[in-house]
Design a protein around this motif. Structure first.
Motif, PDB file in Angstrom:
ATOM      1  N   CYS A  18       0.832  -1.209   0.000  1.00  0.00           N
ATOM      2  CA  CYS A  18       0.000   0.000   0.000  1.00  0.00           C
ATOM      3  C   CYS A  18       0.865   1.257   0.000  1.00  0.00           C
ATOM      4  CB  CYS A  18      -0.919   0.007   1.222  1.00  0.00           C
ATOM      5  SG  CYS A  18      -2.249  -1.217   1.142  1.00  0.00           S
ATOM      6  N   THR A  19       1.946   1.226   0.761  1.00  0.00           N
ATOM      7  CA  THR A  19       2.849   2.376   0.795  1.00  0.00           C
ATOM      8  C   THR A  19       3.438   2.649  -0.581  1.00  0.00           C
ATOM      9  OG1 THR A  19       3.393   1.901   3.110  1.00  0.00           O
ATOM     10  CG2 THR A  19       4.890   3.355   1.898  1.00  0.00           C
ATOM     11  N   LEU A  20       3.891   1.598  -1.263  1.00  0.00           N
ATOM     12  CA  LEU A  20       4.467   1.774  -2.592  1.00  0.00           C
ATOM     13  C   LEU A  20       3.437   2.263  -3.601  1.00  0.00           C
ATOM     14  CD1 LEU A  20       6.759  -1.401  -2.808  1.00  0.00           C
ATOM     15  CD2 LEU A  20       7.484   0.982  -2.616  1.00  0.00           C
ATOM     16  N   SER A  21       2.177   1.942  -3.382  1.00  0.00           N
ATOM     17  CA  SER A  21       1.129   2.344  -4.313  1.00  0.00           C
ATOM     18  C   SER A  21       0.755   3.812  -4.174  1.00  0.00           C
ATOM     19  CB  SER A  21      -0.121   1.469  -4.111  1.00  0.00           C
ATOM     20  OG  SER A  21       0.159   0.115  -4.393  1.00  0.00           O
ATOM     21  N   TYR A  22       0.855   4.366  -2.964  1.00  0.00           N
ATOM     22  CA  TYR A  22       0.314   5.706  -2.734  1.00  0.00           C
ATOM     23  C   TYR A  22       1.346   6.742  -2.305  1.00  0.00           C
ATOM     24  CZ  TYR A  22      -4.114   3.197  -2.870  1.00  0.00           C
ATOM     25  OH  TYR A  22      -5.168   2.425  -3.265  1.00  0.00           O
ATOM     26  N   VAL A  23       2.579   6.321  -2.060  1.00  0.00           N
ATOM     27  CA  VAL A  23       3.594   7.254  -1.566  1.00  0.00           C
ATOM     28  C   VAL A  23       4.792   7.266  -2.511  1.00  0.00           C
ATOM     29  CG1 VAL A  23       5.130   7.848   0.352  1.00  0.00           C
ATOM     30  CG2 VAL A  23       2.871   6.853   0.820  1.00  0.00           C
ATOM     31  N   SER A  24       5.248   8.451  -2.870  1.00  0.00           N
ATOM     32  CA  SER A  24       6.466   8.609  -3.665  1.00  0.00           C
ATOM     33  C   SER A  24       7.583   9.118  -2.764  1.00  0.00           C
ATOM     34  CB  SER A  24       6.235   9.581  -4.824  1.00  0.00           C
ATOM     35  OG  SER A  24       5.283   9.064  -5.732  1.00  0.00           O
ATOM     36  N   MET A  25       8.801   8.655  -3.008  1.00  0.00           N
ATOM     37  CA  MET A  25       9.933   9.006  -2.154  1.00  0.00           C
ATOM     38  C   MET A  25      11.147   9.324  -3.014  1.00  0.00           C
ATOM     39  SD  MET A  25       9.670   5.817   0.555  1.00  0.00           S
ATOM     40  CE  MET A  25       8.108   4.966   0.777  1.00  0.00           C
ATOM     41  N   THR A  26      12.171   9.855  -2.361  1.00  0.00           N
ATOM     42  CA  THR A  26      13.474  10.021  -2.999  1.00  0.00           C
ATOM     43  C   THR A  26      14.201   8.671  -2.989  1.00  0.00           C
ATOM     44  OG1 THR A  26      14.539  10.571  -0.904  1.00  0.00           O
ATOM     45  CG2 THR A  26      13.588  12.396  -2.187  1.00  0.00           C
ATOM     46  N   ASP A  27      15.321   8.603  -3.687  1.00  0.00           N
ATOM     47  CA  ASP A  27      16.104   7.361  -3.670  1.00  0.00           C
ATOM     48  C   ASP A  27      16.507   6.997  -2.242  1.00  0.00           C
ATOM     49  OD1 ASP A  27      15.878   7.148  -6.346  1.00  0.00           O
ATOM     50  OD2 ASP A  27      17.956   7.629  -6.839  1.00  0.00           O
ATOM     51  N   TRP A  28      16.893   8.018  -1.459  1.00  0.00           N
ATOM     52  CA  TRP A  28      17.281   7.753  -0.074  1.00  0.00           C
ATOM     53  C   TRP A  28      16.087   7.241   0.717  1.00  0.00           C
ATOM     54  CZ3 TRP A  28      16.116   9.124   4.906  1.00  0.00           C
ATOM     55  CH2 TRP A  28      17.074   8.824   5.882  1.00  0.00           C
ATOM     56  N   GLY A  29      14.902   7.809   0.477  1.00  0.00           N
ATOM     57  CA  GLY A  29      13.703   7.359   1.170  1.00  0.00           C
ATOM     58  C   GLY A  29      13.341   5.933   0.822  1.00  0.00           C
ATOM     59  N   TYR A  30      13.438   5.586  -0.468  1.00  0.00           N
ATOM     60  CA  TYR A  30      13.172   4.205  -0.872  1.00  0.00           C
ATOM     61  C   TYR A  30      14.184   3.257  -0.226  1.00  0.00           C
ATOM     62  CZ  TYR A  30       9.686   5.348  -4.450  1.00  0.00           C
ATOM     63  OH  TYR A  30       8.544   5.750  -5.098  1.00  0.00           O
ATOM     64  N   SER A  31      15.433   3.689  -0.133  1.00  0.00           N
ATOM     65  CA  SER A  31      16.459   2.839   0.490  1.00  0.00           C
ATOM     66  C   SER A  31      16.125   2.573   1.945  1.00  0.00           C
ATOM     67  CB  SER A  31      17.839   3.500   0.374  1.00  0.00           C
ATOM     68  OG  SER A  31      18.238   3.610  -0.971  1.00  0.00           O
TER      69      SER A  31
END
Length: 461
Positions: A18-31
């Motif tokens: 659900c987080t991946l579907s509705y939230v966008s992040m920076t590369d550092w945030g995804y890491s």
């Protein structure tokens, strides 16, 4: 406790998707996001204070082969390695493609953990065997194992020494890589290669202390030579095997385990520092080698994404991925020549994405995730089912080691390949299992070995 772990795994997977579907992040945030999930997965697998092959498989997955680049980006945000392509196929991840990749990674991790926890038991050890046969037959069997060690030693060094000379004379690791990509043999399919690992498994189960030590030295020297050339992953997996073999019957605290892991990483770094690959790459030694180690070992992240770019793979490749020798048989019965990329997923992907480079001998890597994705035809629910089945099989084999010698041999024979699966594929494991059944069947009938464990002699802790 098991039911609680299953519930937690399902909830964490749902929250992650659900987080991946509705939230966008920076590369550092995804890491940071992925590393938190990695730690949760390891916590779910670390149900006891005992090392298991599945636990170490997950460790190589989240720390090196798939997760390596996340760790590099987390501690060095300027490294910019997450959404960058590779030398073979220049691209940048699209936002949707990047999120799709992360969704499949999370789905695999939690589905495999769910399957593993369904069948595994806490606190199980792999028992040590005590042979039940006459003194005369034991002596004859010991002689047979010693002869097997001699054959394995000769064939092993006949295989790796030419590779070392090729690398030294032909420009280092890259020339060896090109030669390997031009080879028509599949991973695990060669007879002598299979003999090495099958007899390694048989000797680690049935051999005496001296025979086991000699076998470990042979395999260790092989991995050192390959690491010097530049194939560092195998050495790291062998060190993991040595750690597991020494500590598998003991209760382990997390702090000493982290110290041991740091020492092992230091040894791999030292080999990387001195290797031909490091020299050829022109690395600034002592400064970038650690980052390069995690970056290069984490290449399977992009290899998985690359494999999703192909809409349709050859039907023959599906059969060849499971049954060794299918490509050769197809060539014998076909009126037209069948190229390697017709029956190999990795080569077909490389041929499709960049035919000019492929014709020069280059290719891309592969990963277990790619195998499951291709067999699921990109459907995430089927992918989740196959991932769960993978975890079930891993737990079943570990549990089977309590009563079956062939399960023990499978574990010892396939251990190094198993923890390397995040950077390899099923073709590195399944042919070996088929060879185990064939070779051990002959040995068992010859010496009347029991497939069931009749007497257990467990090490004291």
């Amino acid at each position: 406790m098991k039911e609680l772990r299953l519930i937690i795994a399902v909830l964490l997977l749902a929250v992650g998707l659900c987080t991946l579907s509705y939230v966008s992040m920076t590369d550092w945030g995804y890491s940071l996001f992925m590393i938190l999930h990695f730690l949760c997965v390891l916590g779910l697998v670390w149900s006891t204070r005992r090392l298991t092959p599945f636990m170490l498989f997950m460790a190589t997955f989240v720390f090196l082969f798939i997760g390596g680049r996340f760790w590099v980006t987390l501690f060095n945000p300027e490294f910019d390695v997450l959404t960058r392509g590779n030398f073979f196929y220049a691209y940048s991840f699209s936002p949707e493609g990047w999120k799709m990749t992360l969704r499949f990674i999370l789905t695999f991790l939690y589905s495999a953990v769910i399957g593993y926890n369904i069948v595994s038991r806490e606190g199980e050890q792999i028992p040590t065997l005590q042979l039940e046969m006459s003194q005369e037959k034991q002596q004859l069997f010991s002689i047979f194992l010693s002869m097997a060690i001699c054959i394995v030693a000769v064939t092993t060094f006949m295989n790796v020494i030419p590779k070392l000379l090729t690398a030294i004379q032909g420009g280092g690791y890259l020339s060896l890589y090109n030669a390997a990509q031009n080879s028509q043999s599949q991973a695990g399919g060669g007879v002598f290669y299979a003999l090495l690992w099958v007899f390694f498994g048989i000797i680690m189960v049935y051999g005496n202390h001296r025979q086991r030590l000699v076998m470990l030295i042979i395999v260790g020297l092989r991995m050192l030579i390959l690491a010097y050339i530049g194939q560092r992953g195998g050495l790291g997996c062998f060190l993991l095997f040595c750690i597991w073999y020494k500590l598998k019957d003991r209760d382990i605290r997390l702090a000493p385990l982290m110290v041991i892991a740091a020492i092992g990483l230091g040894l791999v770094w030292l080999i990387s520092y001195l290797s031909l690959r490091s020299y050829v790459a022109g690395l600034e030694k002592g400064k970038n080698v650690i980052a390069d180690l995690f970056f290069s070992q984490g290449v399977s992240l992009t290899a998985f994404y690359d494999s999703t770019l192909i809409d349709k793979y050859p039907t023959l490749a599906y059969w060849a991925d499971i049954f060794p020798g299918v490509g050769s048989l197809a060539n014998w019965f076909s009126s037209e020549p069948i190229h390697h990329y017709h029956y190999n997923f990795t080569h077909f992907m490389a041929y499709t994405l960049n035919e000019p480079l492929y014709s020069e001998g280059y290719a891309l890597g592969w990963t277990l995730l790619s195998d499951l994705y291709v067999f699921a035809h990109g459907h995430i629910l089927l992918f989740a089912f196959l991932s769960c089945l993978f975890g079930l099989l891993c737990g079943a084999v570990e549990r089977g080691c309590q009563s079956s010698t062939i399960c023990q041999i499978i574990v010892y024979t396939c251990f190094i390949h198993f923890v390397f699966l995040p950077r390899a594929g099923l073709e590195s494991i399944i042919p070996l299992i088929i060879w185990i059944i064939f070779i051990f069947g002959i040995v068992a009938m010859t010496f009347h070995l029991s497939i069931r464990i009749k007497k257990l002699k467990t090490k004291s802790t």
